[in-house]
Design an enzyme around this catalytic site. Structure first.
Site, short mmCIF file in Angstrom:
data_model
loop_
_atom_site.label_atom_id
_atom_site.label_comp_id
_atom_site.label_asym_id
_atom_site.label_seq_id
_atom_site.Cartn_x
_atom_site.Cartn_y
_atom_site.Cartn_z
N ASP A 301 8.50 0.31 5.21
CA ASP A 301 8.69 -1.06 5.76
C ASP A 301 8.67 -0.87 7.27
O ASP A 301 8.69 0.22 7.88
CB ASP A 301 10.03 -1.35 5.41
CG ASP A 301 10.27 -2.85 5.41
OD1 ASP A 301 9.45 -3.46 5.80
OD2 ASP A 301 10.95 -3.49 4.76
C1 BGC Z 1 9.94 -6.76 6.08
C2 BGC Z 1 9.17 -6.54 4.80
C3 BGC Z 1 7.67 -7.15 5.36
C4 BGC Z 1 7.41 -6.50 6.71
C5 BGC Z 1 6.00 -6.74 7.52
C6 BGC Z 1 9.83 -6.16 7.23
O1 BGC Z 1 10.77 -6.48 8.02
O2 BGC Z 1 11.17 -6.03 5.12
O3 BGC Z 1 9.28 -7.25 3.78
O4 BGC Z 1 6.52 -6.90 4.57
O5 BGC Z 1 8.54 -6.72 7.78
O6 BGC Z 1 6.25 -8.02 7.80
#
Ligand code: BGC
Length: 814
Positions: A301
């Site tokens: 993530d």
């Molecule tokens: C979120 C993810 C997301 C990623 C990219 C993160 O902060 O937890 O779900 O896909 O950002 O935007």
């Protein structure tokens, strides 16, 4: 990095092979090299720097001010030299608003992968500098709505439409679906997740993955795993038993991986039993790959974990969004012998295995012009199938033909919420409000009331709406304004001048913050309660009806007020066609068939997780490794832990086992018609590895409708304790006309019945007597049948990993 092609490389496999080996030309129709050969040769042509630059993403690429990106530690692209900088600048033009990009090295046959959020639709920038054209995407119903449809075919269709936008806007992987368990009603991202039940979660996610990937683009199931809250999400240590992990928190992912092979998996931010998930070999290699057979690649993530080397070794193939300093760190680690280059090659081979399937690699000429109109139809229908009719006294709904003019109360009627905030928010062209839905449905609305509300909302928005969720504020997420106080006199005037009242209650939440067990969030405010009461009384005094519409992303308290209005429709956050979808259901154009995939407790304190959510701070002297709180951070890393002491008793598994009354149980939902269940048959009375269950469902009412049929099993308590019942299968009838009967059948396998035995690290179906319960909800069981298991069945051994370091004092034993 010389000779960088200006356009993405569109090299066929044969050309690429000849290019990398220099053996034969494209025109001589050579034998196609296998993917393995292409991958091997690609890697052999790459420098160590290039390898690291693919394994580490190319940095923050969100539509955020530079100052904020800097604060998040995005790093300086110049650190890796002018060629790298030029490459990054170039790939960022591919799809403005994408969450991440991977490096491209055309001379080695490496193309960029564009990674885009997810999960309620494609999240990109709707406008581009110097361009007239807009790039809106469809805001589909949130995951909770889709799960409430209990219809995997429908979810596949939504995925198909969503994936088409991914393809046509030039993205390669959608960062979706989100599929964490809705452990606690207050998780701020519950709207992005499906259910409190792992079977519903897994089946929905698998259908979504298949639908999206049918377009030749990828998915990233997220957030793997046990990421069930937003509070201190980047440092929280989730402490949970191996059994609860296997049965509840991993199960949905297991189903999605085995049924649908998502191209990628996104590891989560949190630690799991002491180790960041992105650094956990047990999770990413032993379980995901060895136990389940996952074939794609794993990405972090955004900013998850803290140790790039540990991540690479664990099998977390790609770091997102990545920083130049992480590239340097990886290169140095190889040079210093801290990590074997072969590990990098292995991770790269998994990334390239997917790359070969991407539209970018294949040179797909995307249109940037998907059929948004057709997709609006898909979202309009999908939303109606997931709405849940909670109350309908004296058949108040559907709206009768004599109702011509409707008074819409509640700010949210005018400012309807299509979906939640944060990265899961889609930039859609419009959201149909309830008011517009009424008008489109041929109802007259009250101009005076509309003006009062619109003026109020405008004034409140001008003051600025307060939210504790900084990410929602930063990304302009839609936060409802405080409810407008309504005088009794106005309610009475409206009751005299209109035929019916609709009252919308709205809530929103999202990434970066959890909800609160307070008035204005889980509970209604006094103003909202008064609104429901005063409007209902005023309309009842005139012999007219008042209906509440809930425009929310997660459970709220309903027990204290739901018996006041004539009906309550849970519309959730239904996507951009919101108002039209709601009116389709209220008017009876569509008969509601949604059922809850999450329990609504009477009060928040009744939730089994209410005592432990969202965890507590750990004193600094208790933290064994202070360094691992460092790292690229969207959020401050505070030493924090949460203990899942409810263990396997999540949601209905808890309420039904411990006889805790709920407002609305898991699986609950009303229809405008009635269904009768009969003729439950089992293929055998002794279970021998597989059993077929069939049941007849008849529409005994006067309008056509669909019924969600749920199959639960109660298992004997022998060595392992068991919940009262667990969902083992579900299905939905086609649209049944009055008097029409459908026969549904389900196959139950040993793996559906098995519990996880920590002592042997295996799945076990215990000998004894079982009951199959078929019903319309987890409580409303209509038919039961018994069968027995003659002797214990071993339903498979798995890796013995992820044991908690501390013993957990379980709620059931307290
Ligand atoms: C979120 C993810 C997301 C990623 C990219 C993160 O902060 O937890 O779900 O896909 O950002 O935007």
């Amino acid at each position: 990095m010389k000779n960088r092609l200006k356009k993405t490389s569109l090299i066929s496999k044969a050309c690429l092979f000849s290019l990398t080996l220099g053996v034969f030309g494209c025109s001589s129709q050579p034998k196609q090299p296998s993917d393995e050969e292409v991958i091997k040769n690609t890697i052999s042509k790459m420098t160590l720097d290039q390898k690291a630059e693919v394994l580490i993403g190319t940095g923050m690429f969100m539509d955020l001010p530079d100052s904020i990106k800097k604060k998040f530690g995005g790093g300086d692209d110049n650190e890796l030299g002018p060629d790298y900088k030029a490459m990054v600048d170039h790939i960022r033009t591919y799809l403005p608003g994408a969450a991440g990009n991977t490096s491209e090295f055309p001379e080695a046959g490496v193309t960029c992968q564009v990674l885009t959020d997810g999960p309620a639709g494609l999240r990109i920038q709707p406008t581009r500098k110097g361009e007239e054209k807009t790039y809106y995407c469809t805001a589909f119903p949130i995951a909770t709505v889709l799960a409430s449809s209990w219809d995997t075919d429908l979810v596949y269709k939504v995925g198909e439409a969503m994936g088409n936008e991914v393809l046509e806007y030039g993205s390669d992987v959608l960062l979706a679906p989100g599929m964490n368990i809705q452990r606690d009603p207050l998780c701020g991202r519950n709207f992005e997740y499906y259910s409190e039940d792992p079977l519903v979660t897994g089946k929905m996610a698998a259908a979504m993955v298949k639908g999206i990937q049918s377009n030749g683009v990828g998915t990233s199931i997220k957030h793997f795993a046990a990421n069930n809250q937003e509070t201190n999400r980047m440092s929280v240590n989730t402490i949970v038993s191996q059994r609860a992990l296997r049965e509840i928190y991993l199960k949905g992912f297991e189903i999605a991986v085995k049924d649908a092979q998502p191209w990628t998996v996104m590891s989560s931010y949190n630690k799991l039993n002491g180790v960041y998930t992105s650094e956990s070999h047990g999770l990413l290699t032993d379980i995901l790959r060895n136990d389940w057979g996952f074939e794609g690649y794993v990405m972090t993530d955004w900013g998850g974990g803290s140790d790039v080397i540990a991540q690479m070794k664990a099998g977390n193939d790609m770091i997102q969004p990545g920083q130049p300093k992480q590239v340097l760190e990886l290169v140095n680690a190889v040079n210093e012998g801290a990590i074997d280059e072969a590990i990098l090659d292995k991770n790269l081979s998994r990334i390239f295995g997917i790359m070969l399937k991407t539209p970018k690699y294949k040179g797909y000429a995307y249109s940037s012009d998907p059929d948004l109109k057709a997709h609006a139809e898909v979202t309009r229908q999908a939303a109606t199938d997931g709405m849940v009719l909670l109350e309908n006294r004296d058949q108040a709904l559907p709206i009768t033909a004599d109702v011509k003019k409707v008074a819409a109360f509640g700010n949210t009627s005018y400012d309807f919420i299509a979906g939640g905030t944060g990265s899961g928010d889609v930039n859609e062209a419009y959201t149909i409000s309830l008011l517009e839905g009424l008008e489109n449905g041929g109802y007259e609305t009250d101009a005076e009331l509309t003006e009062i509300y619109q003026k109020y909302i405008e004034a409140e928005r001008a003051k600025g709406v307060k939210t504790d969720n900084w990410l929602a504020a930063l990304m302009n997420g839609k936060i409802p304004v405080t409810e407008m106080p309504l005088t009794k006199a106005l309610a009475q005037k409206m009751a005299a001048e209109n035929d019916m009242a609709l009252i919308t209650i709205g809530r929103n939440s999202g990434e970066g913050g959890d909800r609160k067990p307070e008035a204005g969030d889980f509970y209604l405010t006094d103003t909202e309660k008064a609104l429901i009461k005063d409007v209902t009384e005023a309309f009842h005094a005139k012999g007219k009806k008042a209906i509440v519409v809930l425009n929310i992303g997660g459970a709220i308290e309903t027990a204290s007020w739901a018996n006041i209005p004539d009906a309550v429709l849970l519309a959730w956050q239904p996507g951009q066609e919101a108002g039209n979808s709601v009116i389709d259901v209220l008017s009876g154009k569509v008969n509601p068939s949604g059922k809850l995939a999450v329990s609504f407790p009477v009060s928040y304190d009744d939730a089994p997780t209410s005592k432990t959510f969202p965890g507590h701070e750990i004193k600094s002297d208790e933290v064994d490794n202070a360094a691992d709180l460092s790292g690229f951070s969207f959020m401050k890393r505070t030493p924090w832990e949460v203990v899942y002491d409810e263990d396997i008793y999540v949601g209905y598994r808890y309420y039904n086992t411990f006889d805790v009354p709920v407002a609305y149980e898991f699986g609950y939902g009303l229809s405008y018609t009635n269904f009768e269940y009969s003729n439950l048959k089992l293929s055998a009375s002794n279970f021998d590895g597989e059993l077929t269950v069939s049941v007849d469902v008849k529409n005994t009412g006067s309008v056509a409708g669909r019924e969600v049929v749920q199959v639960y099993a109660s298992a004997p308590q022998v060595k392992l304790e068991k919940p009262e019942e667990e969902l083992v299968a579900f299905g939905k009838t086609k649209l049944l006309n009055p008097d029409e009967t459908a026969t549904l059948s389900f196959t139950i396998k040993a793996t559906d019945l098995a519990s996880f035995n920590e002592a042997t690290s295996s799945w076990l179906v215990e000998a004894g007597n079982y009951t199959v319960k078929v019903g319309a909800s987890s409580i409303k069981i209509n038919q039961t049948a018994d069968f027995s298991v003659a002797s214990d069945i071993d339903a498979g051994d798995v890796s013995n990993v992820l044991a908690p370091e501390v013993s957990i004092e379980k709620l059931s034993q307290k």
